[in-house]
Scaffold this motif. Structure first.
Motif, PDB file in Angstrom:
ATOM      1  N   LYS A 129      13.129  10.250   2.827  1.00 25.71           N
ATOM      2  CA  LYS A 129      14.121   9.261   3.266  1.00 25.71           C
ATOM      3  C   LYS A 129      15.534   9.827   3.146  1.00 25.71           C
ATOM      4  O   LYS A 129      16.357   9.673   4.064  1.00 25.71           O
ATOM      5  N   ALA A 130      15.823  10.513   2.032  1.00 29.69           N
ATOM      6  CA  ALA A 130      17.162  11.070   1.826  1.00 29.69           C
ATOM      7  C   ALA A 130      17.486  12.136   2.863  1.00 29.69           C
ATOM      8  O   ALA A 130      18.612  12.207   3.373  1.00 29.69           O
ATOM      9  N   MET A 131      16.513  12.976   3.205  1.00 33.23           N
ATOM     10  CA  MET A 131      16.757  14.038   4.185  1.00 33.23           C
ATOM     11  C   MET A 131      16.974  13.461   5.585  1.00 33.23           C
ATOM     12  O   MET A 131      17.810  13.941   6.354  1.00 33.23           O
ATOM     13  N   ALA A 132      16.221  12.406   5.916  1.00 34.42           N
ATOM     14  CA  ALA A 132      16.400  11.760   7.216  1.00 34.42           C
ATOM     15  C   ALA A 132      17.784  11.137   7.316  1.00 34.42           C
ATOM     16  O   ALA A 132      18.463  11.251   8.342  1.00 34.42           O
ATOM     17  N   GLU A 133      18.221  10.476   6.254  1.00 30.90           N
ATOM     18  CA  GLU A 133      19.544   9.856   6.247  1.00 30.90           C
ATOM     19  C   GLU A 133      20.647  10.898   6.333  1.00 30.90           C
ATOM     20  O   GLU A 133      21.708  10.645   6.909  1.00 30.90           O
ATOM     21  N   MET A 134      20.387  12.080   5.773  1.00 30.89           N
ATOM     22  CA  MET A 134      21.372  13.152   5.783  1.00 30.89           C
ATOM     23  C   MET A 134      21.508  13.778   7.170  1.00 30.89           C
ATOM     24  O   MET A 134      22.527  14.378   7.498  1.00 30.89           O
ATOM     25  N   GLY A 135      20.455  13.661   7.996  1.00 32.37           N
ATOM     26  CA  GLY A 135      20.488  14.238   9.331  1.00 32.37           C
ATOM     27  C   GLY A 135      19.908  15.630   9.405  1.00 32.37           C
ATOM     28  O   GLY A 135      20.080  16.334  10.425  1.00 32.37           O
ATOM     29  N   ALA A 136      19.201  16.040   8.340  1.00 37.18           N
ATOM     30  CA  ALA A 136      18.531  17.335   8.383  1.00 37.18           C
ATOM     31  C   ALA A 136      17.328  17.245   9.310  1.00 37.18           C
ATOM     32  O   ALA A 136      16.890  16.152   9.688  1.00 37.18           O
ATOM     33  N   ASP A 137      16.794  18.407   9.697  1.00 41.43           N
ATOM     34  CA  ASP A 137      15.594  18.425  10.519  1.00 41.43           C
ATOM     35  C   ASP A 137      14.380  18.107   9.648  1.00 41.43           C
ATOM     36  O   ASP A 137      14.527  17.679   8.511  1.00 41.43           O
TER      37      ASP A 137
END
Length: 357
Positions: free
Chosen positions: A227-235
């Motif tokens: 969830k954190a990576m998706a919110e950050m905009g990472a692939d």
């Protein structure tokens, strides 16, 4: 004696079947790349012929190259030989001139450069210039892996790198630091977030793949990570199946879900550490890939972290002298006869044919 003969016959048949399957995979990679005129595709297709015939002489040149810019790290990860102080090689930093020398010898054939190995690559002050040089020499795909602590996001984005993986050990400082000993999670996430921001702002064609090193102490944080990576905009956020070197490490670190083990659970519960899949004296990887230590030593693959099977030195020798030289050919012959007798192969399930980017 009859049973022994049947076993040998079975092993020969299974080896041929393994090679046919791998060759089919390899051709599915090489043919579209050949049609698109991709660098390294002809070498890939030629190497597949050597794979099929079990030849110790590889027709194609290595199109997948791993270079170690340093074998020094700022962390003390206990499974890693560098972090645990067990590497057994002198600590070093590759110079920019040494890196250029290597790239000049291999780049004509190189499709993919993996810019990392047994150290944190960005501790090398010339790392960003090295990446830029590789790209300027026309290497289509350059990828790296970093612990994220010492990355300069602006220099990284501007280096021209194609893919970077930030390797995270948990989503709290406590869980992250259990394995990533000496790392500051807040700093890693800050560097990751800034890299994503600059990548997007400057419209760079750069993939950012955060990796979560799954272990017993952090397995409850997987969804928090995603969830954190998706919110950050990472692939795509990757969950990384962990490696251990001993049963004792496995008991402490391997996650409860055995589907994330690369080791055979039945053997493990009997006190033995074995790969889940054991190839029949075959390894496609050694037909496609060149692995270079920080001092220029060439080893058969990334499993040789300590330099037990050095086959040459690319700073002092030509590529062909090493790639089809006596020492590497002798290693390939040994592997085809008795892979289980080679220490660096014992915990490896083998890698398939290299992708073409």
């Amino acid at each position: 004696m009859a049973d022994s003969g049947k076993l040998r016959s079975f092993l020969r048949r299974s080896s041929l079947l393994y090679r046919l399957v791998q060759a089919k995979r390899a051709l599915a990679i090489a043919i579209p790349a050949l049609l698109r005129g991709k660098r390294g595709a002809r070498d890939h297709a030629a190497a597949t012929l050597s794979l099929l015939t079990r030849s110790s002489r590889i027709i194609g040149r290595p199109m997948n190259v791993l270079i170690e810019p340093t074998n020094v790290c700022n962390l003390r990860c206990p499974v890693c030989e560098t972090g645990a102080g067990l590497l057994g090689r002198p600590a070093g930093m590759m110079t920019l001139e040494q890196f250029k020398c290597i790239i000049d010898k291999v780049s004509e054939h190189t499709n993919t450069l993996m810019f990392y190995f047994m150290g944190e690559p960005f501790l090398n002050k010339d790392a960003y210039a090295m990446i830029r040089y590789a790209k300027d020499r026309g290497i289509p795909f350059v990828a790296t892996s970093t612990n994220g602590d010492v990355v300069d996001p602006e220099k990284l984005v501007d280096s021209g790198i194609d893919e970077v993986s930030f390797q995270i050990g948990g989503m709290t400082q406590e869980t992250h630091g259990t394995y990533r000993i000496g790392s500051d999670l807040a700093r890693v996430l800050r560097n990751l977030r800034e890299t994503v921001r600059l990548r997007d702002e400057r419209h760079r064609p750069m993939a950012i793949y955060p990796g979560f090193i799954l272990m017993k102490h952090n397995e409850h944080e997987v969804e928090i990570f995603r969830k954190a990576m998706a919110e950050m905009g990472a692939d795509e956020a990757a969950v990384i199946d962990p490696l251990v070197r001993t049963v004792e490490q496995g008991e402490k670190m391997l996650p409860s879900d055995t589907t994330h083990w690369v080791y055979a659970p039945d053997a493990f519960h009997q006190g033995l550490l074995r790969p889940r899949a054991k190839p029949p004296n075959e390894c496609p990887w050694i037909c496609y890939t060149l692995t270079v230590h920080v001092n220029g030593d060439v080893v058969p693959c990334c499993r040789d972290t300590k330099g037990e099977e050095v086959v040459g030195n690319i700073l002092r020798q030509d590529l062909e002298e090493i790639w089809n030289g006596d020492r590497l050919r002798a290693f390939r012959d040994r592997l085809h006869k008795d892979q289980s007798g080679i220490r660096i192969c014992r915990l490896c399930s083998a890698y398939g044919p290299s992708p073409i980017r």
